[in-house]
Enzyme design. Sequence first.
Site, PDB file in Angstrom:
ATOM      1  N   LYS A 178       0.515  -1.537 -37.050  1.00 44.52           N
ATOM      2  CA  LYS A 178       0.705  -2.483 -35.951  1.00 44.52           C
ATOM      3  C   LYS A 178      -0.170  -2.059 -34.775  1.00 44.52           C
ATOM      4  CE  LYS A 178       3.069  -2.762 -32.218  1.00 44.52           C
ATOM      5  NZ  LYS A 178       2.122  -3.512 -31.386  1.00 44.52           N
ATOM      6  N   GLU A 253       2.507  10.982 -30.076  1.00 43.74           N
ATOM      7  CA  GLU A 253       1.428  11.429 -29.175  1.00 43.74           C
ATOM      8  C   GLU A 253       1.578  10.612 -27.904  1.00 43.74           C
ATOM      9  OE1 GLU A 253      -0.687  13.826 -29.666  1.00 43.74           O
ATOM     10  OE2 GLU A 253      -0.269  14.170 -31.785  1.00 43.74           O
ATOM     11  N   CYS A 287      -5.543   9.375 -22.457  1.00 36.42           N
ATOM     12  CA  CYS A 287      -4.372  10.261 -22.372  1.00 36.42           C
ATOM     13  C   CYS A 287      -4.796  11.618 -21.833  1.00 36.42           C
ATOM     14  CB  CYS A 287      -3.717  10.398 -23.731  1.00 36.42           C
ATOM     15  SG  CYS A 287      -4.882  10.818 -25.015  1.00 36.42           S
ATOM     16  N   GLU A 388       2.128   9.703 -14.680  1.00 36.35           N
ATOM     17  CA  GLU A 388       0.914   9.191 -15.321  1.00 36.35           C
ATOM     18  C   GLU A 388       0.582   7.812 -14.741  1.00 36.35           C
ATOM     19  OE1 GLU A 388       0.966   7.992 -19.508  1.00 36.35           O
ATOM     20  OE2 GLU A 388      -0.895   9.112 -19.790  1.00 36.35           O
TER      21      GLU A 388
HETATM   22  P1  NAD Z   1       2.793   1.702 -25.041  1.00 32.68           P
HETATM   23  O1  NAD Z   1       3.792   2.784 -25.191  1.00 32.68           O
HETATM   24  O2  NAD Z   1       3.101   0.594 -24.129  1.00 32.68           O
HETATM   25  O3  NAD Z   1       2.472   1.048 -26.462  1.00 32.68           O
HETATM   26  C1  NAD Z   1       2.013   1.788 -27.571  1.00 32.68           C
HETATM   27  C2  NAD Z   1       2.321   1.011 -28.845  1.00 32.68           C
HETATM   28  O4  NAD Z   1       3.741   1.030 -29.065  1.00 32.68           O
HETATM   29  C3  NAD Z   1       1.915  -0.458 -28.800  1.00 32.68           C
HETATM   30  O5  NAD Z   1       1.425  -0.858 -30.065  1.00 32.68           O
HETATM   31  C4  NAD Z   1       3.247  -1.153 -28.489  1.00 32.68           C
HETATM   32  O6  NAD Z   1       3.287  -2.498 -28.926  1.00 32.68           O
HETATM   33  C5  NAD Z   1       4.220  -0.295 -29.276  1.00 32.68           C
HETATM   34  N1  NAD Z   1       5.613  -0.351 -28.820  1.00 32.68           N
HETATM   35  C6  NAD Z   1       6.076  -0.578 -27.563  1.00 32.68           C
HETATM   36  N2  NAD Z   1       7.425  -0.533 -27.556  1.00 32.68           N
HETATM   37  C7  NAD Z   1       7.819  -0.255 -28.822  1.00 32.68           C
HETATM   38  C8  NAD Z   1       9.087  -0.068 -29.452  1.00 32.68           C
HETATM   39  N3  NAD Z   1      10.222  -0.159 -28.773  1.00 32.68           N
HETATM   40  N4  NAD Z   1       9.132   0.208 -30.772  1.00 32.68           N
HETATM   41  C9  NAD Z   1       7.987   0.329 -31.468  1.00 32.68           C
HETATM   42  N5  NAD Z   1       6.759   0.145 -30.939  1.00 32.68           N
HETATM   43  C10 NAD Z   1       6.675  -0.132 -29.626  1.00 32.68           C
HETATM   44  O7  NAD Z   1       1.429   2.440 -24.631  1.00 32.68           O
HETATM   45  P2  NAD Z   1       0.027   1.788 -24.252  1.00 32.68           P
HETATM   46  O8  NAD Z   1       0.122   1.189 -22.898  1.00 32.68           O
HETATM   47  O9  NAD Z   1      -0.471   0.937 -25.364  1.00 32.68           O
HETATM   48  O10 NAD Z   1      -0.891   3.099 -24.201  1.00 32.68           O
HETATM   49  C11 NAD Z   1      -0.959   3.933 -23.103  1.00 32.68           C
HETATM   50  C12 NAD Z   1      -0.119   5.179 -23.311  1.00 32.68           C
HETATM   51  O11 NAD Z   1      -0.533   5.851 -24.506  1.00 32.68           O
HETATM   52  C13 NAD Z   1      -0.315   6.196 -22.200  1.00 32.68           C
HETATM   53  O12 NAD Z   1       0.930   6.774 -21.868  1.00 32.68           O
HETATM   54  C14 NAD Z   1      -1.219   7.243 -22.838  1.00 32.68           C
HETATM   55  O13 NAD Z   1      -1.138   8.532 -22.285  1.00 32.68           O
HETATM   56  C15 NAD Z   1      -0.734   7.230 -24.243  1.00 32.68           C
HETATM   57  N6  NAD Z   1      -1.738   7.791 -25.135  1.00 32.68           N
HETATM   58  C16 NAD Z   1      -1.502   9.026 -25.659  1.00 32.68           C
HETATM   59  C17 NAD Z   1      -2.444   9.616 -26.500  1.00 32.68           C
HETATM   60  C18 NAD Z   1      -2.198  10.959 -27.107  1.00 32.68           C
HETATM   61  O14 NAD Z   1      -2.860  11.274 -28.094  1.00 32.68           O
HETATM   62  N7  NAD Z   1      -1.304  11.769 -26.584  1.00 32.68           N
HETATM   63  C19 NAD Z   1      -3.627   8.922 -26.784  1.00 32.68           C
HETATM   64  C20 NAD Z   1      -3.830   7.670 -26.211  1.00 32.68           C
HETATM   65  C21 NAD Z   1      -2.870   7.105 -25.396  1.00 32.68           C
END
Ligand code: NAD
Length: 499
Positions: A178, A253, A287, A388
């Site tokens: 997804k 992550e 991130c 963040e």
């Molecule tokens: P997000 O948490 O909003 O979404 C991430 C994914 O999770 C999306 O596909 C979203 O649709 C899905 N999602 C949201 N709620 C969910 C639920 N309840 N159940 C299952 N899936 C769900 O994050 P974002 O805005 O897409 O990305 C930014 C975040 O990602 C930042 O916090 C960033 O630090 C983090 N990030 C971390 C890494 C790492 O390797 N540590 C790498 C890249 C981004």
Amino acid sequence: MRLLGAKTYKNYIGGEWVEAASGETFESVSPADGKTIGVFPRSAPEDVDRAVEAAKAAYEEWRLVPAPKRGEVLFRFAQLLVEHKDELTDLMTHEMGKVRAEAGGDVQEAIDMSYYMAGEGRRLFGQTTPSELRDKFNMSVRMPIGVVGVITPWNFPIAIPSWKVAPALVCGNTVVFKPATDTPALGERFVELLEEAGLPPGVINIVHGGGGAVGDRLVRHPDVPVITLTGSRETGVEVLKAAADNLKHVHLELGGKNAIIVMDDADVELAAEGILWSAFGTSGQRCTAASRVIVHRGVYDALQSKLVSDAEKMRLGPGWEEDTDVGPVINKPALEKIDSYTGIGKDEGAKLLTGGEVASGNGLDRGFYYRPTIFGDVEPGMRIAQEEIFGPTTALIPVDSIDEAIRVANGVMYGLSSSIFTRDVNKAFRAMRDLDTGITYINAGTIGAEVHLPFGGTKDTGNGHREAGQAALDVFTEWKSIYVDYSGKLQKAQIDNAS
Ligand code: NAD
């Protein structure tokens, strides 16, 4: 660009391209100029169920395909990524907004990861050990687990799926993927190329849609034993709770609040370059972005004026224009969140040195652009130094010593990346040992991981797993210990034979 122009896309389930059962759709829109990239199925739990069923059926055959052969499919996938690198790079500048060099780097990471994991098909090493008993042979082997639910963010729309899908597949699992709703076209191209590389039907499936409908169903589905999610801390906590009743393997992550330390013996020019790249690359939406700069007072003024003057020279614009330094942020809510943190920083008493506003004029109003923002005289406990922001905002925090610098660097909830600029080898080694993060750079910024080393963080950045390198295999396999007795008699282990 081939994909622009509101093409209608589909889910890929069991080797067929299909609409959402409901027929509902959503649009992906470019953050750079507001143009529609495409129309995608707004899937519901029943679409996830169909994809899981297909993946579960395909698993029974895929797990038996010899691992080197599974690796060969990934090798072909890597070659296809190379062939399509320009097209994917171009699409990424439109759909996600990164500048071209970074978008190319995103695709390159997927190429590197796919080649790396292709090679893993000929390793997947276990152990052989001596036995306590005569005429007995012991070994441990990695076993695939089943259907893996892959949930990804928008900020590395080709690289992050590859970090998860490539190891999952080479280990013998099947996948339901997804992608984020902000970057579905890139997710779809990723899967089309996997299909072209020769993956059998059902081994990779993509279901488009939101976290609530699609992601949550995947997380709760009883036939999905492994969930790998990259996203925010808040989402990670929700996912972990939702997966608890089924005791799933959950690999998270999550966020970061990464710091660069600059000591008074550092090469200030080099440090400034590393800070600008780490703070404003990908518009701060990494991130590993450096959203804190912890600076020894001995070089504070020099570094601050260099950073401010260089940041003000950065050109904002669409990622596909060659002279753009900083692209847009992903969407309107992100722009508003970033701007709200500027207000928070000012209210807290930090000094806004540059930026701090939505950028407009020269066509920028069509997208979501925010000026590179630097706060000075920031206290370590301020919200802009703790939370963040995920945008082009960084906070300069003055300190007096290496001890204070390390204490401040560690004084946040996250533990992803860290860096120190110093010419003193003793301080460098102190930092390597004492910075509580999964990644530490010496005399480089906080960004730029390579695929053959583990990637991930301590504390609230995750739950103890690592992506990439050999460490990734631990997420996608179970260890099995095997004892082969060739003595021809019943030898009793775990019995006190000494007596
Ligand atoms: P997000 O948490 O909003 O979404 C991430 C994914 O999770 C999306 O596909 C979203 O649709 C899905 N999602 C949201 N709620 C969910 C639920 N309840 N159940 C299952 N899936 C769900 O994050 P974002 O805005 O897409 O990305 C930014 C975040 O990602 C930042 O916090 C960033 O630090 C983090 N990030 C971390 C890494 C790492 O390797 N540590 C790498 C890249 C981004």
